[in-house]
Write an enzyme that holds these catalytic residues in place. Structure first.
Site, PDB file in Angstrom:
ATOM      1  N   LYS A 136       0.834  -1.210   0.000  1.00  0.00           N
ATOM      2  CA  LYS A 136       0.000   0.000   0.000  1.00  0.00           C
ATOM      3  C   LYS A 136       0.864   1.254   0.000  1.00  0.00           C
ATOM      4  CE  LYS A 136      -1.747   1.613   4.087  1.00  0.00           C
ATOM      5  NZ  LYS A 136      -1.482   3.021   4.389  1.00  0.00           N
ATOM      6  N   ASN A 137       1.840   1.288   0.890  1.00  0.00           N
ATOM      7  CA  ASN A 137       2.593   2.539   1.046  1.00  0.00           C
ATOM      8  C   ASN A 137       3.614   2.772  -0.071  1.00  0.00           C
ATOM      9  OD1 ASN A 137       1.026   3.073   3.206  1.00  0.00           O
ATOM     10  ND2 ASN A 137       2.584   2.670   4.767  1.00  0.00           N
ATOM     11  N   ARG A 140      -8.862  -0.266   4.540  1.00  0.00           N
ATOM     12  CA  ARG A 140      -8.002   0.766   3.946  1.00  0.00           C
ATOM     13  C   ARG A 140      -6.656   0.177   3.557  1.00  0.00           C
ATOM     14  NH1 ARG A 140      -6.955   5.915   7.311  1.00  0.00           N
ATOM     15  NH2 ARG A 140      -5.596   6.034   5.517  1.00  0.00           N
ATOM     16  N   ARG A 195      -0.177  15.331  12.773  1.00  0.00           N
ATOM     17  CA  ARG A 195       0.654  14.893  11.644  1.00  0.00           C
ATOM     18  C   ARG A 195       0.870  16.084  10.713  1.00  0.00           C
ATOM     19  NH1 ARG A 195      -1.459   9.286   9.286  1.00  0.00           N
ATOM     20  NH2 ARG A 195       0.539   9.280   8.217  1.00  0.00           N
ATOM     21  N   PRO A 196       1.788  16.961  11.106  1.00  0.00           N
ATOM     22  CA  PRO A 196       1.997  18.177  10.326  1.00  0.00           C
ATOM     23  C   PRO A 196       2.629  17.878   8.964  1.00  0.00           C
ATOM     24  CG  PRO A 196       3.659  17.995  12.059  1.00  0.00           C
ATOM     25  CD  PRO A 196       2.708  16.853  12.245  1.00  0.00           C
ATOM     26  N   VAL A 197       2.574  18.858   8.062  1.00  0.00           N
ATOM     27  CA  VAL A 197       3.236  18.696   6.756  1.00  0.00           C
ATOM     28  C   VAL A 197       4.261  19.811   6.552  1.00  0.00           C
ATOM     29  CG1 VAL A 197       1.406  17.385   5.602  1.00  0.00           C
ATOM     30  CG2 VAL A 197       1.318  19.882   5.590  1.00  0.00           C
ATOM     31  N   ASP A 198       4.719  20.397   7.666  1.00  0.00           N
ATOM     32  CA  ASP A 198       5.661  21.525   7.570  1.00  0.00           C
ATOM     33  C   ASP A 198       6.927  21.173   6.785  1.00  0.00           C
ATOM     34  OD1 ASP A 198       5.995  19.822   9.875  1.00  0.00           O
ATOM     35  OD2 ASP A 198       7.614  21.138  10.540  1.00  0.00           O
ATOM     36  N   LEU A 199       7.399  19.922   6.951  1.00  0.00           N
ATOM     37  CA  LEU A 199       8.642  19.557   6.255  1.00  0.00           C
ATOM     38  C   LEU A 199       8.419  19.468   4.742  1.00  0.00           C
ATOM     39  CD1 LEU A 199       9.816  16.824   8.790  1.00  0.00           C
ATOM     40  CD2 LEU A 199      10.853  19.073   8.473  1.00  0.00           C
ATOM     41  N   CYS A 259      -4.997  13.460  12.891  1.00  0.00           N
ATOM     42  CA  CYS A 259      -5.695  12.190  12.738  1.00  0.00           C
ATOM     43  C   CYS A 259      -5.573  11.435  14.037  1.00  0.00           C
ATOM     44  CB  CYS A 259      -5.167  11.406  11.556  1.00  0.00           C
ATOM     45  SG  CYS A 259      -3.617  10.610  11.868  1.00  0.00           S
ATOM     46  N   ILE A 275       7.590   7.467  16.873  1.00  0.00           N
ATOM     47  CA  ILE A 275       7.160   8.205  15.674  1.00  0.00           C
ATOM     48  C   ILE A 275       5.870   8.972  15.946  1.00  0.00           C
ATOM     49  CG2 ILE A 275       6.593   8.016  13.207  1.00  0.00           C
ATOM     50  CD1 ILE A 275       9.393   7.024  13.726  1.00  0.00           C
ATOM     51  N   ARG A 310      -4.525  10.869   4.283  1.00  0.00           N
ATOM     52  CA  ARG A 310      -3.474  11.889   4.345  1.00  0.00           C
ATOM     53  C   ARG A 310      -2.451  11.741   3.225  1.00  0.00           C
ATOM     54  NH1 ARG A 310      -2.345  14.843   8.612  1.00  0.00           N
ATOM     55  NH2 ARG A 310      -0.178  14.665   7.974  1.00  0.00           N
ATOM     56  N   ASP A 346       4.112   0.990  12.201  1.00  0.00           N
ATOM     57  CA  ASP A 346       2.916   0.356  11.638  1.00  0.00           C
ATOM     58  C   ASP A 346       2.742  -1.094  12.091  1.00  0.00           C
ATOM     59  OD1 ASP A 346       2.357   2.726  10.379  1.00  0.00           O
ATOM     60  OD2 ASP A 346       3.162   2.124   8.436  1.00  0.00           O
TER      61      ASP A 346
HETATM   62  N1  EPU Z   1       6.370  14.968  10.586  1.00  0.00           N
HETATM   63  C1  EPU Z   1       6.595  16.301  10.839  1.00  0.00           C
HETATM   64  N2  EPU Z   1       6.482  17.181   9.806  1.00  0.00           N
HETATM   65  C2  EPU Z   1       6.171  16.794   8.537  1.00  0.00           C
HETATM   66  C3  EPU Z   1       5.942  15.432   8.290  1.00  0.00           C
HETATM   67  C4  EPU Z   1       6.048  14.532   9.336  1.00  0.00           C
HETATM   68  O1  EPU Z   1       6.895  16.685  11.959  1.00  0.00           O
HETATM   69  O2  EPU Z   1       6.087  17.638   7.649  1.00  0.00           O
HETATM   70  C5  EPU Z   1       6.479  14.001  11.689  1.00  0.00           C
HETATM   71  C6  EPU Z   1       5.193  13.203  11.917  1.00  0.00           C
HETATM   72  O3  EPU Z   1       4.314  13.914  12.753  1.00  0.00           O
HETATM   73  C7  EPU Z   1       5.707  11.940  12.549  1.00  0.00           C
HETATM   74  C8  EPU Z   1       7.028  11.728  11.838  1.00  0.00           C
HETATM   75  O4  EPU Z   1       7.400  13.016  11.313  1.00  0.00           O
HETATM   76  O5  EPU Z   1       5.960  12.130  13.916  1.00  0.00           O
HETATM   77  C9  EPU Z   1       7.030  10.725  10.732  1.00  0.00           C
HETATM   78  O6  EPU Z   1       5.948  10.960   9.852  1.00  0.00           O
HETATM   79  P1  EPU Z   1       6.075  10.653   8.310  1.00  0.00           P
HETATM   80  O7  EPU Z   1       5.964  11.931   7.567  1.00  0.00           O
HETATM   81  O8  EPU Z   1       7.277   9.809   8.063  1.00  0.00           O
HETATM   82  O9  EPU Z   1       4.753   9.801   8.053  1.00  0.00           O
HETATM   83  P2  EPU Z   1       3.982   9.755   6.675  1.00  0.00           P
HETATM   84  O10 EPU Z   1       4.963   9.830   5.580  1.00  0.00           O
HETATM   85  O11 EPU Z   1       2.859  10.713   6.687  1.00  0.00           O
HETATM   86  C10 EPU Z   1       4.111   7.175   6.278  1.00  0.00           C
HETATM   87  C11 EPU Z   1       3.160   6.026   6.175  1.00  0.00           C
HETATM   88  C12 EPU Z   1       2.553   5.743   7.551  1.00  0.00           C
HETATM   89  C13 EPU Z   1       3.691   5.418   8.505  1.00  0.00           C
HETATM   90  C14 EPU Z   1       4.703   6.573   8.540  1.00  0.00           C
HETATM   91  C15 EPU Z   1       5.916   6.283   9.384  1.00  0.00           C
HETATM   92  C16 EPU Z   1       2.296   6.153   3.920  1.00  0.00           C
HETATM   93  C17 EPU Z   1       1.140   6.389   3.025  1.00  0.00           C
HETATM   94  N3  EPU Z   1       2.090   6.339   5.224  1.00  0.00           N
HETATM   95  O12 EPU Z   1       3.357   8.305   6.720  1.00  0.00           O
HETATM   96  O13 EPU Z   1       1.738   4.590   7.386  1.00  0.00           O
HETATM   97  O14 EPU Z   1       3.186   5.217   9.806  1.00  0.00           O
HETATM   98  O15 EPU Z   1       5.160   6.847   7.187  1.00  0.00           O
HETATM   99  O16 EPU Z   1       6.556   5.148   8.956  1.00  0.00           O
HETATM  100  O17 EPU Z   1       3.364   5.771   3.469  1.00  0.00           O
HETATM  101  C18 EPU Z   1      -0.049   3.140   7.848  1.00  0.00           C
HETATM  102  O18 EPU Z   1       0.207   2.546   6.784  1.00  0.00           O
HETATM  103  O19 EPU Z   1      -0.839   2.674   8.712  1.00  0.00           O
HETATM  104  C19 EPU Z   1       0.586   4.427   8.118  1.00  0.00           C
HETATM  105  C20 EPU Z   1       0.093   5.286   8.999  1.00  0.00           C
END
Ligand code: EPU
Length: 408
Positions: free
Chosen positions: A22-23, A383, A104-108, A99, A313, A75, A291
């Site tokens: 999926k991911n 999902r 789960r910010p997207v600032d980065l 969520c 995480i 997301r 996960d």
């Molecule tokens: N974070 C920030 N700023 C950002 C982005 C992330 O502070 O701009 C923080 C998050 O809050 C978190 C950490 O960084 O504490 C890691 O988040 P990440 O961005 O790596 O998560 P993601 O890319 O949104 C993916 C997977 C998740 C999985 C995480 C961590 C997909 C579609 N989703 O999410 O999968 O938990 O990486 O490995 O690839 C799941 O499949 O159940 C799932 C939630």
């Protein structure tokens, strides 16, 4: 609304094949926005999240706008942002909210795209991004408070493929799904190096041409099924997986006392004589995957001694703990950790979880709980797990998809 009705107590014996990841699928589908020609991904799992991405891409058509109705459902929709900007020089993507896993910010993601030259403003709940004269390569550090960001790395990587000049991503996520995306884009004509390390380099190219690609197996699904075998003390093999991507889980299972065998694309668990508690700490790849944290918690109810589970995480990802307690587990939350006393005999009850992996943990618990367990709202499970009930049933689980007439 669908639910799973489980009758616990049957060891799972036999062979199950892992589905496509999926991911890996979600960002690779978003990458279609970058590519010329028809994209063909094989081995795409039939999942609600994949459908959501399909609908989002279809609905967007030739526009550069990803509406809230799709983004709020998933997301991962945010990973259309980088490709849209690279292809159209413009993107409007609804801002995903918090969520159940916590903030789960997207600032980065935004910081990275700004470094590539985009102008970004957030207005009326939407990210408005613009790069009128195109994106330009830059050096970007994607380290957040909890380590690198997986989809953030994917977003910047995709945007950088069509940017002018060289982009260096520091503190890049090393997850296999990021590596797969980079390999896929390279096959389409991109020039990406260093995937799988913390430093990825991208030389921008003028265009990318779609090539057919087969998705890798889902390491989280494979891990969940292995844990289903282990929790029931079964003899279960997962085929079509990549054991080398599951090292932390396999080490943890071995430390507990579960006998494991593996080949190049399969792993097998056998019943262990004595299961000893083993503490874990989640972390970015190659660490123990967040996960699989909930599923490890369910499994640990079987193990003797105290298990400490530290969530590095998503410090709030513990909705499953209270539901597991309702089945008889003894779990105490302490900040971003949970402490479990085991072994415990679980007894069936109706349970409810509001996230995908938490639901999987409840299904694992239902496989060993005495009597009947009703796992409600399995749309969360749908999902991210392809036909989980059929896979488990094929190796001896008593599990049925039922209509939950009482449930909202
Ligand atoms: N974070 C920030 N700023 C950002 C982005 C992330 O502070 O701009 C923080 C998050 O809050 C978190 C950490 O960084 O504490 C890691 O988040 P990440 O961005 O790596 O998560 P993601 O890319 O949104 C993916 C997977 C998740 C999985 C995480 C961590 C997909 C579609 N989703 O999410 O999968 O938990 O990486 O490995 O690839 C799941 O499949 O159940 C799932 C939630």
């Amino acid at each position: 609304m669908d639910a799973f009705l489980l009758e616990g107590g049957n060891p799972l014996n036999g062979v199950v094949s892992a589905s496509g990841s999926k991911n890996a699928a979600l960002p690779m589908m978003a990458a279609a926005l970058l590519l010329e020609g028809e994209c063909s991904l094989q081995g795409v799992p039939q999942l609600r999240d994949v459908d959501t991405m399909r609908h989002l891409l279809n609905d967007m058509g030739d526009s550069y706008e990803a509406p809230y109705d799709w983004v709020r459902q998933m997301r991962a929709s945010v990973c259309v942002l980088g490709p849209l900007l690279a292809r159209y020089g413009r993107a409007i993507v609804a801002l995903p909210g918090g969520c159940v896993l916590g903030p789960r910010p997207v600032d980065l993601h935004l910081r990275g795209l700004e470094a590539l030259g985009a102008t970004i403003r957030v207005e009326n709940g939407c990210i408005h991004a613009e790069a009128k004269s195109g994106l330009s390569g830059a050096t970007i550090d994607l380290l957040g408070p909890a380590g690198p960001t997986v989809l953030g790395t994917a977003n910047i990587l995709m945007a950088a493929t069509l940017a002018n000049g060289r982009t260096t991503i520091q503190s890049a996520a090393q997850e296999p799904e990021v590596v797969e995306l980079a390999n896929y884009l390279n096959a389409c004509g991109a020039d990406i190096q260093g995937q799988g390390t913390s430093r990825i380099q991208v030389e921008g190219v003028a265009s990318l041409k779609a090539v057919p690609w087969r998705l890798p197996p889902d390491r989280i699904e494979a891990g969940t099924i292995l844990l289903a075998g282990a929790i029931t003390r079964g003899h279960l093999r997962v085929n079509q997986c990549r054991p080398e991507e599951m090292t932390e889980l396999l080490n943890a299972l071995a430390a507990v006392g579960v006998p494991i065998q593996q080949g190049s694309d399969w792993v097998e668990v056998k019943p262990g004589n004595h299961l000893a508690a083993h503490s874990i700490q989640t972390g970015a790849y190659p660490g123990f995957p967040t996960d699989l944290q909930a599923q490890w918690m369910a499994f640990s109810t079987r193990c003797e001694g105290t298990t400490c589970i530290e969530e590095k995480i998503y410090p709030e990802r513990f909705v499953h703990a209270e539901e597991l307690n309702r089945l008889g587990a003894q779990i105490k939350r302490k900040g971003a950790s949970a402490l479990l006393a085991g072994p415990r005999t679980l007894s069936g009850a109706p349970v409810l979880a509001s996230d995908l992996r938490a639901s999987a943990a409840l299904v694992l618990a239902g496989l060993i709980a005495e009597g009947e367990t009703l796992v409600r709202r399995v749309y969360h499970l749908d999902r991210g797990y392809e036909k989980l009930e059929e896979k488990l049933e094929s190796v001896g689980a008593k599990v049925r998809r039922v209509v939950d007439s009482n449930g909202p």
